[in-house]
Design a protein around this motif. Structure first.
Motif, PDB file in Angstrom:
ATOM      1  N   PHE A  69     -22.976 -55.280 -25.560  1.00 17.91           N
ATOM      2  CA  PHE A  69     -21.981 -56.268 -25.475  1.00 17.91           C
ATOM      3  C   PHE A  69     -22.253 -56.920 -24.031  1.00 17.91           C
ATOM      4  O   PHE A  69     -22.854 -56.027 -22.880  1.00 17.91           O
ATOM      5  CB  PHE A  69     -20.761 -55.876 -25.578  1.00 17.91           C
ATOM      6  N   THR A  77     -22.296 -54.571 -20.336  1.00 19.84           N
ATOM      7  CA  THR A  77     -22.213 -53.250 -20.314  1.00 19.84           C
ATOM      8  C   THR A  77     -23.371 -52.836 -19.235  1.00 19.84           C
ATOM      9  O   THR A  77     -23.633 -51.807 -19.236  1.00 19.84           O
ATOM     10  CB  THR A  77     -22.771 -52.901 -21.888  1.00 19.84           C
ATOM     11  N   GLY A  93     -26.194 -60.471 -25.037  1.00 13.28           N
ATOM     12  CA  GLY A  93     -25.163 -59.473 -25.968  1.00 13.28           C
ATOM     13  C   GLY A  93     -25.054 -60.033 -27.261  1.00 13.28           C
ATOM     14  O   GLY A  93     -24.927 -59.312 -28.302  1.00 13.28           O
ATOM     15  N   GLY A  94     -25.331 -61.477 -27.262  1.00 14.11           N
ATOM     16  CA  GLY A  94     -25.309 -61.884 -28.786  1.00 14.11           C
ATOM     17  C   GLY A  94     -26.821 -61.973 -29.585  1.00 14.11           C
ATOM     18  O   GLY A  94     -26.728 -62.357 -30.916  1.00 14.11           O
ATOM     19  N   SER A 119     -23.118 -49.077 -24.235  1.00 16.40           N
ATOM     20  CA  SER A 119     -21.732 -49.751 -24.284  1.00 16.40           C
ATOM     21  C   SER A 119     -20.779 -49.494 -23.175  1.00 16.40           C
ATOM     22  O   SER A 119     -21.279 -48.755 -22.324  1.00 16.40           O
ATOM     23  CB  SER A 119     -21.284 -48.592 -25.750  1.00 16.40           C
ATOM     24  N   ILE A 141     -15.504 -53.230 -19.354  1.00 19.32           N
ATOM     25  CA  ILE A 141     -16.062 -54.565 -19.479  1.00 19.32           C
ATOM     26  C   ILE A 141     -15.269 -55.778 -18.883  1.00 19.32           C
ATOM     27  O   ILE A 141     -15.935 -56.528 -17.947  1.00 19.32           O
ATOM     28  CB  ILE A 141     -16.400 -55.077 -21.049  1.00 19.32           C
ATOM     29  N   VAL A 184     -12.445 -60.199 -25.296  1.00 19.78           N
ATOM     30  CA  VAL A 184     -13.253 -59.434 -25.174  1.00 19.78           C
ATOM     31  C   VAL A 184     -13.015 -58.429 -26.648  1.00 19.78           C
ATOM     32  O   VAL A 184     -13.861 -57.919 -27.227  1.00 19.78           O
ATOM     33  CB  VAL A 184     -13.350 -58.326 -24.057  1.00 19.78           C
ATOM     34  N   MET A 204     -14.154 -59.854 -29.897  1.00 16.63           N
ATOM     35  CA  MET A 204     -15.762 -59.893 -29.891  1.00 16.63           C
ATOM     36  C   MET A 204     -16.243 -58.450 -30.103  1.00 16.63           C
ATOM     37  O   MET A 204     -17.425 -58.423 -30.916  1.00 16.63           O
ATOM     38  CB  MET A 204     -16.321 -60.823 -28.651  1.00 16.63           C
ATOM     39  N   LEU A 205     -15.697 -57.635 -29.483  1.00 11.02           N
ATOM     40  CA  LEU A 205     -16.151 -56.125 -29.483  1.00 11.02           C
ATOM     41  C   LEU A 205     -16.056 -55.766 -31.054  1.00 11.02           C
ATOM     42  O   LEU A 205     -17.102 -54.997 -31.632  1.00 11.02           O
ATOM     43  CB  LEU A 205     -15.474 -55.227 -28.857  1.00 11.02           C
ATOM     44  N   ARG A 245     -18.521 -57.787 -33.320  1.00 10.46           N
ATOM     45  CA  ARG A 245     -20.050 -57.299 -33.143  1.00 10.46           C
ATOM     46  C   ARG A 245     -20.358 -55.891 -33.183  1.00 10.46           C
ATOM     47  O   ARG A 245     -21.392 -55.689 -33.087  1.00 10.46           O
ATOM     48  CB  ARG A 245     -20.395 -57.998 -31.600  1.00 10.46           C
ATOM     49  N   GLN A 246     -19.520 -54.734 -33.349  1.00 10.02           N
ATOM     50  CA  GLN A 246     -19.798 -53.705 -32.967  1.00 10.02           C
ATOM     51  C   GLN A 246     -20.935 -53.058 -34.032  1.00 10.02           C
ATOM     52  O   GLN A 246     -21.637 -52.502 -33.569  1.00 10.02           O
ATOM     53  CB  GLN A 246     -18.522 -52.673 -33.311  1.00 10.02           C
ATOM     54  N   TYR A 291     -24.753 -53.601 -33.331  1.00  7.54           N
ATOM     55  CA  TYR A 291     -25.506 -52.806 -32.210  1.00  7.54           C
ATOM     56  C   TYR A 291     -25.762 -51.625 -32.741  1.00  7.54           C
ATOM     57  O   TYR A 291     -26.666 -50.797 -31.963  1.00  7.54           O
ATOM     58  CB  TYR A 291     -24.632 -52.502 -30.856  1.00  7.54           C
TER      59      TYR A 291
END
Ligand SMILES: Nc1ncnc2c1ncn2[C@@H]1O[C@H](COP(=O)(O)OP(=O)(O)O)[C@@H](O)[C@H]1O
Ligand SMILES: O=C(O)C1=C[C@@H](OP(=O)(O)O)[C@@H](O)[C@H](O)C1
Ligand SMILES: [Mg+2]
Length: 182
Positions: free
Chosen positions: A14, A17, A84-85, A106, A112, A134, A137-138, A141-142, A145
């Motif tokens: 992310f 990080t 991050g994306g 992470s 963050i 944040v 989005m975390l 997106r988790q 990763y």
């Protein structure tokens, strides 16, 4: 692609990080070049990331990002710090796994927010309600990763120590691969 599989190290994670910061340290440790995909996108587009988002939109940024991921991973012995994306595209995840040892960084929500709050260079985090942005989005997106070979919580660690940790894990995996190939 090339005959050397997984001959790069790729940092994912992310925003905030520490991918760019740790990538530089790790490249220094290995004597390899460090490539930051955001920097390559800026060069290609001839404008900053906020300008690129404002002028052409996120979709165009993602198109350039896919090109840059493919191009940089075609090489070998590079440390590649991604945005991050970048992992949101399946083709990027596949290319990263095929061409590199993938380390995910992470950090806690608080860490963050603290690291990104004074930086205007991340268009997706501008405006009010940073912590809520944040957090959302975390969560979204988790899962993206999770394909990494290694995940490190960077919240309590210095960048040098994180780089050393990745170096050691990568060395271990390389030795294992060499043993298996005789
Ligand atoms: N391990 C760390 N400890 C403390 N600060 C860090 C650490 N890693 C990165 N930072 C700081 O956090 C900010 C974001 O780091 P950066 O490397 O740009 O993250 P990313 O590329 O993942 O978005 C920078 O100000 C950087 O100096
Ligand atoms: O997470 C994202 O979607 C993004 C992360 C940024 O890179 P960092 O993760 O290095 O901040 C940059 O690529 C762009 O602002 C979009
Ligand atoms: Mg970065």
């Amino acid at each position: 692609m090339s005959t050397q599989p997984r001959s790069n190290i790729v940092l994912i994670g992310f925003m905030g990080t520490g991918k760019t910061t740790v990538g530089l340290k790790l490249a220094d440790r290995l004597g390899w070049p460090m490539i930051d995909t955001d920097e390559e996108i800026v060069k290609k587009a001839g404008m900053s990331i906020p300008e690129l988002f404002a002028t052409h939109g996120e979709a165009h940024f993602r198109t350039l990002e896919r090109e840059v991921v493919r191009e940089t991973l075609a090489g070998s012995h590079r440390v590649i710090s991604t945005g991050g994306g970048a992992v949101l595209a399946e083709e990027n995840r596949a290319c990263m796994s095929e061409r590199g040892f993938v380390a995910a960084l992470s950090a806690s929500l608080e860490t963050i927010v603290e690291r990104v709050k004074n930086d205007s260079n991340r268009p997706l985090l501008q405006g009010s309600g940073l912590e809520e942005k944040v957090r959302t989005m975390l969560q979204e997106r988790q899962d993206a990763y999770r394909f990494a070979d290694l995940t490190i919580d960077t919240s309590p660690l210095a960048a040098d120590d994180i780089a050393e940790h990745i170096f050691n894990a990568w060395t271990k995996e390389r030795l294992k691969r060499e043993e298996l190939s005789g």
